[in-house]
Design a protein around this motif. Structure first.
Motif, PDB file in Angstrom:
ATOM      1  N   ASN A  97      95.808 -10.556 -40.103  1.00 48.62           N
ATOM      2  CA  ASN A  97      94.832 -10.308 -40.416  1.00 48.62           C
ATOM      3  C   ASN A  97      93.998  -9.465 -40.097  1.00 48.62           C
ATOM      4  OD1 ASN A  97      93.842 -12.978 -40.380  1.00 48.62           O
ATOM      5  ND2 ASN A  97      95.113 -13.307 -38.135  1.00 48.62           N
ATOM      6  N   THR A  98      93.476  -8.493 -40.614  1.00 46.65           N
ATOM      7  CA  THR A  98      93.252  -6.902 -40.452  1.00 46.65           C
ATOM      8  C   THR A  98      91.271  -7.282 -39.848  1.00 46.65           C
ATOM      9  OG1 THR A  98      91.924  -6.441 -42.496  1.00 46.65           O
ATOM     10  CG2 THR A  98      94.653  -6.346 -42.351  1.00 46.65           C
ATOM     11  N   ALA A  99      90.339  -5.912 -39.727  1.00 46.05           N
ATOM     12  CA  ALA A  99      89.456  -5.961 -39.531  1.00 46.05           C
ATOM     13  C   ALA A  99      88.501  -6.119 -41.132  1.00 46.05           C
ATOM     14  CB  ALA A  99      88.983  -4.107 -39.505  1.00 46.05           C
ATOM     15  N   ASN A 100      89.294  -6.064 -42.089  1.00 49.83           N
ATOM     16  CA  ASN A 100      88.613  -6.428 -43.229  1.00 49.83           C
ATOM     17  C   ASN A 100      88.809  -7.418 -43.540  1.00 49.83           C
ATOM     18  OD1 ASN A 100      87.173  -3.786 -43.584  1.00 49.83           O
ATOM     19  ND2 ASN A 100      89.370  -3.381 -44.492  1.00 49.83           N
ATOM     20  N   GLY A 101      89.048  -8.587 -43.167  1.00 48.67           N
ATOM     21  CA  GLY A 101      89.728 -10.323 -43.102  1.00 48.67           C
ATOM     22  C   GLY A 101      91.050 -10.228 -43.159  1.00 48.67           C
ATOM     23  N   THR A 102      91.654 -11.379 -43.950  1.00 44.79           N
ATOM     24  CA  THR A 102      93.171 -12.261 -43.972  1.00 44.79           C
ATOM     25  C   THR A 102      93.118 -11.427 -45.007  1.00 44.79           C
ATOM     26  OG1 THR A 102      92.669 -13.641 -42.581  1.00 44.79           O
ATOM     27  CG2 THR A 102      94.425 -13.246 -43.958  1.00 44.79           C
ATOM     28  N   THR A 103      94.497 -10.877 -45.201  1.00 47.28           N
ATOM     29  CA  THR A 103      95.053 -10.164 -46.974  1.00 47.28           C
ATOM     30  C   THR A 103      96.785 -10.436 -45.984  1.00 47.28           C
ATOM     31  OG1 THR A 103      95.542  -8.266 -47.812  1.00 47.28           O
ATOM     32  CG2 THR A 103      95.231  -7.773 -45.659  1.00 47.28           C
ATOM     33  N   SER A 104      97.778 -10.389 -48.021  1.00 47.44           N
ATOM     34  CA  SER A 104      99.061 -10.021 -47.605  1.00 47.44           C
ATOM     35  C   SER A 104      99.917  -8.302 -47.194  1.00 47.44           C
ATOM     36  CB  SER A 104      99.235 -11.065 -48.607  1.00 47.44           C
ATOM     37  OG  SER A 104      98.916 -11.826 -49.358  1.00 47.44           O
ATOM     38  N   ALA A 105     100.498  -9.208 -46.724  1.00 51.41           N
ATOM     39  CA  ALA A 105     101.556  -7.680 -46.702  1.00 51.41           C
ATOM     40  C   ALA A 105     103.400  -7.726 -47.574  1.00 51.41           C
ATOM     41  CB  ALA A 105     101.318  -6.783 -45.429  1.00 51.41           C
ATOM     42  N   ALA A 106     103.483  -6.475 -47.374  1.00 54.39           N
ATOM     43  CA  ALA A 106     105.252  -7.023 -47.444  1.00 54.39           C
ATOM     44  C   ALA A 106     105.518  -5.897 -46.239  1.00 54.39           C
ATOM     45  CB  ALA A 106     105.473  -6.377 -48.864  1.00 54.39           C
ATOM     46  N   ARG A 107     106.894  -6.576 -46.150  1.00 52.87           N
ATOM     47  CA  ARG A 107     107.267  -6.219 -44.613  1.00 52.87           C
ATOM     48  C   ARG A 107     108.486  -5.252 -45.371  1.00 52.87           C
ATOM     49  NH1 ARG A 107     108.340  -9.270 -39.537  1.00 52.87           N
ATOM     50  NH2 ARG A 107     106.837 -11.305 -39.948  1.00 52.87           N
ATOM     51  N   VAL A 108     108.428  -3.867 -44.456  1.00 48.38           N
ATOM     52  CA  VAL A 108     109.173  -2.370 -45.209  1.00 48.38           C
ATOM     53  C   VAL A 108     110.216  -2.201 -44.266  1.00 48.38           C
ATOM     54  CG1 VAL A 108     107.644  -2.498 -47.280  1.00 48.38           C
ATOM     55  CG2 VAL A 108     107.584  -1.111 -45.519  1.00 48.38           C
ATOM     56  N   VAL A 109     111.243  -1.016 -44.170  1.00 46.70           N
ATOM     57  CA  VAL A 109     111.125  -0.363 -43.268  1.00 46.70           C
ATOM     58  C   VAL A 109     111.365   1.166 -43.786  1.00 46.70           C
ATOM     59  CG1 VAL A 109     113.502   0.284 -41.728  1.00 46.70           C
ATOM     60  CG2 VAL A 109     112.764  -1.728 -42.749  1.00 46.70           C
ATOM     61  N   ILE A 110     110.744   2.103 -42.514  1.00 44.24           N
ATOM     62  CA  ILE A 110     110.988   3.447 -43.012  1.00 44.24           C
ATOM     63  C   ILE A 110     111.852   4.012 -42.542  1.00 44.24           C
ATOM     64  CG2 ILE A 110     109.674   5.831 -42.435  1.00 44.24           C
ATOM     65  CD1 ILE A 110     107.214   3.545 -42.345  1.00 44.24           C
ATOM     66  N   ARG A 111     112.669   5.005 -43.516  1.00 45.84           N
ATOM     67  CA  ARG A 111     114.184   5.154 -42.707  1.00 45.84           C
ATOM     68  C   ARG A 111     113.614   6.431 -41.475  1.00 45.84           C
ATOM     69  NH1 ARG A 111     114.440   6.385 -48.064  1.00 45.84           N
ATOM     70  NH2 ARG A 111     114.534   8.552 -47.288  1.00 45.84           N
ATOM     71  N   SER A 112     113.064   6.901 -41.548  1.00 46.77           N
ATOM     72  CA  SER A 112     113.119   8.017 -40.467  1.00 46.77           C
ATOM     73  C   SER A 112     111.710   7.968 -40.516  1.00 46.77           C
ATOM     74  CB  SER A 112     113.293   9.397 -41.006  1.00 46.77           C
ATOM     75  OG  SER A 112     112.741  10.094 -41.682  1.00 46.77           O
ATOM     76  N   PHE A 113     110.976   8.486 -38.841  1.00 52.00           N
ATOM     77  CA  PHE A 113     109.488   8.558 -38.429  1.00 52.00           C
ATOM     78  C   PHE A 113     110.152   9.398 -37.438  1.00 52.00           C
ATOM     79  CE2 PHE A 113     106.734   8.113 -34.955  1.00 52.00           C
ATOM     80  CZ  PHE A 113     105.163   7.318 -35.716  1.00 52.00           C
ATOM     81  N   GLU A 114     109.620  10.751 -37.989  1.00 51.53           N
ATOM     82  CA  GLU A 114     109.158  12.148 -36.851  1.00 51.53           C
ATOM     83  C   GLU A 114     107.810  12.195 -36.545  1.00 51.53           C
ATOM     84  OE1 GLU A 114     111.771  15.688 -37.113  1.00 51.53           O
ATOM     85  OE2 GLU A 114     111.932  14.821 -39.173  1.00 51.53           O
TER      86      GLU A 114
END
Length: 166
Positions: free
Chosen positions: A103-120
């Motif tokens: 659920n987003t501010a723009n309604g319900t949608t589909s998403a994919a789960r991912v992994v971001i290797r590095s976050f700085e």
């Protein structure tokens, strides 16, 4: 003999540039630590984000080495990226991976789960950050959600500044 002397002098002149070139062309190594990126030192890594004119907090972060501005959303359970941003940082979900309903501010949608290797973000570094990828029309700007914030020691707002501590 002169040829060897010239080559030696040339190498000696370039030697001071080696650290600069190494820093520029080699990806920075992350501090060693636990799964949240915390090191064994007792020094906290802190990052401060001032409030914007519209009352929101925007964090500049490196996602897999690419710089992006993210809207801090403590109400978002996950960090979320538009598909174009995900692909720019080297994450390419297949169409069949968009199977999670969100659920987003723009309604319900589909998403994919991912992994971001590095976050700085400033002095804060995290490895393997879970995120969701949404189609660009469902999400215009990346969101920094609780999948990042919950891995910090704490975060709070003080004097119109969001303070993040790892």
């Amino acid at each position: 003999m002169w040829r060897f002397i010239v080559i030696f002098l040339f190498c000696a002149a370039l030697a001071p540039l080696v650290p600069y070139l190494a820093d520029r062309y080699v990806a920075p190594e992350a501090p060693q630590g636990d799964q949240n990126g915390r090191t064994s030192t007792s020094v906290d890594r802190t990052h401060r984000i001032p409030v914007s004119r519209n009352g929101q907090y925007f964090a500049t972060a490196l996602l897999n080495g690419r710089r992006y501005e993210l809207l801090v959303d403590t109400g978002a359970s996950s960090t979320a990226l538009p598909r174009s941003v995900a692909e720019d940082v080297g994450v390419y979900p297949d169409d069949e991976e968009f199977k999670y309903r969100v659920n987003t501010a723009n309604g319900t949608t589909s998403a994919a789960r991912v992994v971001i290797r590095s976050f700085e973000m400033g002095d804060i570094f995290l490895r393997d950050v879970e995120a969701l990828v949404l189609q660009d029309e469902s999400l215009s700007k990346p969101l920094l959600g609780m999948s990042v914030l919950s891995r910090l020691e704490r975060f709070d707002i003080s004097n119109s500044t969001l303070v993040l501590v790892q």
